[in-house]
Design a protein around this motif. Sequence first.
Motif, PDB file in Angstrom:
ATOM      1  N   PRO A  91       0.598  -1.235   0.117  1.00  0.00           N
ATOM      2  CA  PRO A  91       0.063   0.069   0.011  1.00  0.00           C
ATOM      3  C   PRO A  91       0.697   1.282  -0.125  1.00  0.00           C
ATOM      4  N   GLU A  92       2.056   1.223   0.044  1.00  0.00           N
ATOM      5  CA  GLU A  92       2.929   2.168   0.255  1.00  0.00           C
ATOM      6  C   GLU A  92       3.335   2.834  -1.077  1.00  0.00           C
ATOM      7  N   HIS A  93       3.142   2.533  -2.161  1.00  0.00           N
ATOM      8  CA  HIS A  93       3.454   3.186  -3.303  1.00  0.00           C
ATOM      9  C   HIS A  93       2.435   2.950  -4.665  1.00  0.00           C
ATOM     10  N   LEU A  94       1.257   3.389  -4.206  1.00  0.00           N
ATOM     11  CA  LEU A  94       0.039   3.076  -4.948  1.00  0.00           C
ATOM     12  C   LEU A  94      -0.324   4.482  -5.918  1.00  0.00           C
ATOM     13  N   HIS A  95      -0.637   4.341  -7.004  1.00  0.00           N
ATOM     14  CA  HIS A  95      -1.196   5.477  -7.633  1.00  0.00           C
ATOM     15  C   HIS A  95      -2.455   5.684  -7.421  1.00  0.00           C
ATOM     16  N   ILE A  96      -2.909   6.797  -6.881  1.00  0.00           N
ATOM     17  CA  ILE A  96      -4.481   7.058  -6.660  1.00  0.00           C
ATOM     18  C   ILE A  96      -4.992   8.292  -7.377  1.00  0.00           C
ATOM     19  N   GLN A  97      -6.109   8.478  -7.979  1.00  0.00           N
ATOM     20  CA  GLN A  97      -6.689   9.595  -8.727  1.00  0.00           C
ATOM     21  C   GLN A  97      -8.248   9.709  -8.438  1.00  0.00           C
ATOM     22  N   THR A  98      -8.594  10.937  -8.509  1.00  0.00           N
ATOM     23  CA  THR A  98      -9.874  11.182  -8.441  1.00  0.00           C
ATOM     24  C   THR A  98     -10.365  12.135  -9.839  1.00  0.00           C
ATOM     25  N   ARG A  99     -11.458  11.653 -10.518  1.00  0.00           N
ATOM     26  CA  ARG A  99     -12.160  12.338 -11.540  1.00  0.00           C
ATOM     27  C   ARG A  99     -13.427  12.854 -11.330  1.00  0.00           C
ATOM     28  N   LEU A 100     -13.879  14.025 -11.648  1.00  0.00           N
ATOM     29  CA  LEU A 100     -15.114  14.395 -11.640  1.00  0.00           C
ATOM     30  C   LEU A 100     -15.626  14.646 -12.935  1.00  0.00           C
ATOM     31  N   ASN A 101     -16.577  14.047 -13.379  1.00  0.00           N
ATOM     32  CA  ASN A 101     -16.962  14.188 -14.678  1.00  0.00           C
ATOM     33  C   ASN A 101     -15.957  13.829 -15.592  1.00  0.00           C
ATOM     34  N   GLY A 102     -15.197  13.107 -15.482  1.00  0.00           N
ATOM     35  CA  GLY A 102     -14.180  12.658 -16.202  1.00  0.00           C
ATOM     36  C   GLY A 102     -12.810  13.505 -16.240  1.00  0.00           C
ATOM     37  N   LYS A 103     -12.959  14.671 -15.350  1.00  0.00           N
ATOM     38  CA  LYS A 103     -11.843  15.672 -15.384  1.00  0.00           C
ATOM     39  C   LYS A 103     -11.101  15.270 -13.971  1.00  0.00           C
ATOM     40  N   VAL A 104      -9.646  15.233 -14.243  1.00  0.00           N
ATOM     41  CA  VAL A 104      -8.960  14.735 -12.993  1.00  0.00           C
ATOM     42  C   VAL A 104      -8.832  15.842 -12.272  1.00  0.00           C
ATOM     43  N   MET A 105      -9.116  15.640 -10.925  1.00  0.00           N
ATOM     44  CA  MET A 105      -9.100  16.726  -9.889  1.00  0.00           C
ATOM     45  C   MET A 105      -8.042  16.396  -8.427  1.00  0.00           C
ATOM     46  N   GLN A 106      -7.700  15.165  -8.438  1.00  0.00           N
ATOM     47  CA  GLN A 106      -6.627  14.965  -7.576  1.00  0.00           C
ATOM     48  C   GLN A 106      -5.920  13.620  -8.167  1.00  0.00           C
ATOM     49  N   ASP A 107      -4.422  13.761  -8.153  1.00  0.00           N
ATOM     50  CA  ASP A 107      -3.692  12.768  -8.698  1.00  0.00           C
ATOM     51  C   ASP A 107      -2.398  12.719  -7.742  1.00  0.00           C
TER      52      ASP A 107
END
Length: 173
Positions: free
Chosen positions: A78-94
């Motif tokens: 769990p220490e090196h995982l890529h994590i991303q949030t998309r809102l309506n397809g737009k990247v908001m957190q990366d």
Amino acid sequence: HTDLTERLDYEKELAVILGKDALNVKEADVADYIFGYTIANDVSARDVQTKIDTQWARGKSFDSFCPLGPAAVTGIDPEHLHIQTRLNGKVMQDSTTDMLIFGIRRLVSFISHNMTLLPGTVILTGTPEGVGFKRNPPVFLQEGDIIEIDVENIGILKGSVLVFDRGYYSEAM
């Protein structure tokens, strides 16, 4: 708009699921207590959290807040995982989980020194920059929005924002 909140926000987080009783666990031993990992959307009513109450509990605790999923995964680092949030397809957190202020071992150990963690306990690990209320201008969830939280080796937690008479609802898809 509802009577409960006008400032509904998202927070992508890796969630740790405990697999056995944990009390006073040393950081080096934390892995022995973890069942697995999943994804959480720590939905927050920012106006309730910051303007109505000075304590955050209610602003993060309405019915349907904090959806988890899509699965509990074991055997991953769990220490090196890529994590991303998309809102309506737009990247908001990366970001990646190695950017957490406190690592997973430290979080679990610290919490276990304050209370007994039981099997099934879920610990949210924190969110990186990019949450809606910190943006300029702020971005809040609206009815019909699609929010996707993608965590490497776990999957995608996808939900749509619905409005009903008790507040907002994030429905898993």
